[in-house]
Scaffold this active site. Sequence first.
Site, PDB file in Angstrom:
ATOM      1  N   TYR A  25      -0.434   0.487  10.313  1.00 51.35           N
ATOM      2  CA  TYR A  25      -0.562  -0.759   8.827  1.00 51.35           C
ATOM      3  C   TYR A  25       0.390  -0.437   7.742  1.00 51.35           C
ATOM      4  O   TYR A  25       0.818  -2.009   7.393  1.00 51.35           O
ATOM      5  CB  TYR A  25      -1.986  -0.097   8.240  1.00 51.35           C
ATOM      6  CG  TYR A  25      -1.769  -0.528   6.889  1.00 51.35           C
ATOM      7  CD1 TYR A  25      -2.847  -1.256   6.877  1.00 51.35           C
ATOM      8  CD2 TYR A  25      -2.226  -0.150   5.660  1.00 51.35           C
ATOM      9  CE1 TYR A  25      -2.769  -2.003   5.394  1.00 51.35           C
ATOM     10  CE2 TYR A  25      -2.569  -0.361   4.466  1.00 51.35           C
ATOM     11  CZ  TYR A  25      -3.278  -1.272   4.718  1.00 51.35           C
ATOM     12  OH  TYR A  25      -3.893  -2.179   3.743  1.00 51.35           O
ATOM     13  N   LYS A  57       3.311  -3.522   6.520  1.00 49.31           N
ATOM     14  CA  LYS A  57       3.521  -3.963   4.629  1.00 49.31           C
ATOM     15  C   LYS A  57       4.470  -3.573   4.460  1.00 49.31           C
ATOM     16  O   LYS A  57       5.218  -4.457   3.309  1.00 49.31           O
ATOM     17  CB  LYS A  57       2.395  -2.398   3.998  1.00 49.31           C
ATOM     18  CG  LYS A  57       0.802  -2.975   4.343  1.00 49.31           C
ATOM     19  CD  LYS A  57       0.047  -3.993   3.330  1.00 49.31           C
ATOM     20  CE  LYS A  57      -1.410  -4.543   3.043  1.00 49.31           C
ATOM     21  NZ  LYS A  57      -1.301  -5.751   2.955  1.00 49.31           N
ATOM     22  N   SER A 112       1.189  -1.230  -0.057  1.00 49.08           N
ATOM     23  CA  SER A 112      -0.274  -0.459   0.142  1.00 49.08           C
ATOM     24  C   SER A 112       0.812   1.719   0.468  1.00 49.08           C
ATOM     25  O   SER A 112       2.152   1.137   0.325  1.00 49.08           O
ATOM     26  CB  SER A 112      -0.971   0.319   1.596  1.00 49.08           C
ATOM     27  OG  SER A 112      -1.436   1.052   1.438  1.00 49.08           O
TER      28      SER A 112
END
Lengths: 326, 326
Positions: free
Chosen positions: A149, A153, A125
Amino acid sequence: MKVVITGGGGFIGYRLAQALLKKGTLSDPQGQQAPITQIVLFDMAFPENVDARLKAVKGDLNDQACVEATLGSDTDAVFHLASVVSGGAEADFDLGYKVNLDGTRALLNACRKQARPPRFVFTSSIAVFGGELPETLDDGTTPNPQGSYGAQKVMCEYLVTDCSRKGYIDGRSLRLPTISVRPGKPNLAASSFASGIIREPLAGLPAICPVSRDAMIWLLSPRKIIESLIHAYELPSSAWGLRRVINLPGFTAVVGDMIDTLRRIAGDTVADLIELKPDPRIEALVLSWPVRFRTDRANAMGFAADQNVESIIRSYIDDEKIPLKA
Amino acid sequence: MKVVITGGGGFIGYRLAQALLKKGTLSDPQGQQAPITQIVLFDMAFPENVDARLKAVKGDLNDQACVEATLGSDTDAVFHLASVVSGGAEADFDLGYKVNLDGTRALLNACRKQARPPRFVFTSSIAVFGGELPETLDDGTTPNPQGSYGAQKVMCEYLVTDCSRKGYIDGRSLRLPTISVRPGKPNLAASSFASGIIREPLAGLPAICPVSRDAMIWLLSPRKIIESLIHAYELPSSAWGLRRVINLPGFTAVVGDMIDTLRRIAGDTVADLIELKPDPRIEALVLSWPVRFRTDRANAMGFAADQNVESIIRSYIDDEKIPLKA
C-alpha cells in the site's frame, strides 16, 4: 467549477462533498473563489439517500472509458481518494497495484483530456514510511514503505508530481496520518482498530485492540482531514513549487491513553468493551509506521492538527451525535 | 545458472554478457559460486555477430507472454537494463511510462513465476534526483526527479523493493552516474554529449557540446559500471537488507576539464573538433541533475569509482582500441 471526488461514496469522500456543498466555492487558478456548479462522486458504492445536489457515478477506476466520461472535458477539481486499503493491498498484491497504481494512472490520463489542467489533490499516507526510521521524521525523510500500500502511494506521489511538472495537472499529494475516529464499520486497513476501539464501545459493541497499550499512532481526526484536503486545494500552485508532496500535521497518540481517555469521557462500562488481543500480522504493519513528525513545511503552509486524544474523541461524539450513557 | 539481461543488445548489456562469459560463475543464494549455464539477451535489436555462447531473444518488454517465455521458470539471475532513455521519455510521456514502468512490471510478473525467486539487478539513475538539491547528496537524499525518466526510475525502485519484500525476487537497484565514454553513436539521452565530446573527436568527427564548459556531471566509466552490476549481484541479500537501492560511487567531472584532458591526451586537432553550442533544453535537464555525492554506503559495500577524467578517457581508448594520431 466542476469537482470530481473519487472514493466519493466513502466516508471521507462523502464528507468532503458535504463540506464543499456548504462552502459553495473553490479557488480558481487565478486565486479567485468561483462557485462550485457540480460535484461528482465516483465510487463503486454509495451511502443510502445521496444528497440530491451531488451526482453519484458508479464505476471502476480501471475502466478508462468510464473515468473519461465522468470527467468529460470540463473538470476543474479532482480529489483522488479511492484506493484499496493497506490490509487489502497487502493481502492481494495484484489488486493493490491494479487499483492504487493503474487506477490513478487512468484518472490522470483522463485529467490530461481536460480543457484546462485540473487542480488535483491526492491522498497519500504515512504508510510510505518504514524501515530504519529516525525517532522523529521530518520533511526530508525518504519514504521506505514496508507494505505494498505504501509502495503504491509513493509511486503515485511521483506520478502526480511528474504530471504536474508536465503541466497536465496542478497536483498536491497529502500524506495522511491514521484517521480516527472513522464512523461506520471496521475495514481491512491495518489501522482500522484506531477508530474501532473508540467507535465500537461508544455504540455498546465489543472492540478488539490488535496492538498493545504502549503502541503509538500518528493521528488526525476526520474533521481536520477534510479541512486539510480543502486547504491543500485552495493553496496557490506557487505555494507547492517543485515539491508537490507534504506530510500532514497530526499528533502522537498512545493506544493506552486513547483507552483511558475514552474511559474518562464515557465511563467504565464503555471502556471495558475493549479487549486487548495483539495480532502479530497487524502489529507488525502498525509498528513499521512512523509515530512522530516535525511538519514544519505543512505548518508554515497553514495546515493544522487536532490538539489531543480528547479533542479527537469529543469531535467524533459531536459530529456523529453519539449519545453518552455515562 | 540461467541469466537474463534485458537491454542485452545494448552497449552495457552486451558488455555485461561478455564479462559474465569471462567470469563463468555467479553467486547462488547460499553464497556459493555456481556455473553460468545460459545467458539470454532480451532486446529489440542486437549487435552483428552475437557471440554464439549467448542466446539473443528479440522481443518487447511490454509483451508479457514473450517475457514469460524468455524467463521460463528456471531463471536465476535478471539484469534489467532495458529502458527508454531520458530524452526519449521526456519527449514521449506515454512511451516512457509504457516501457520504463509497465515493461518493468511485466518483467517482475514473469519473475514471480520462477521456481526460485531470482536475484534481480535494476539499473536506476541519478536522474531520480533534482529540484532543490543540497550541495552534496548522500544516502539520505530524497529523490525528486525533474524529468519523466527519473520519475519512472524511482517508481521502479519502489516496485523492485516491494517485490523483494514480498519474496518474489531478491532485488537490488543501482543509481548509475552518467556513463562516459560510451562507444557507438549518440542517442536521445540528454547525457549523450558526455560520451560524444570524447568519442567523436577521437574518431576524427566533429562533436557538439550542448552545455557550457563549467557544467559538471557525475561520471562513471563503462568498465566500472559493469564491475558494479556484477558486484551488486554477488553481494548477499543480507548486505542489502531493507534498503534495496544504492547511489553508485562516481566522480565530479567539469566539462571544460574533460575537453582539456582530451586535448592533453589526443592533441589540439582532436580537441578542436568540439564545438560549444549550448542547447537550453538539454542544459536545463543536465543542470537539474546532481554532481556531488557522498556514497558512504556503497563504498562500505565495496563499490568503487574511476579515479579521474584521465582514467576514464584512457580506459575508453584501451577498451575500444582507439588509435591515437597525436
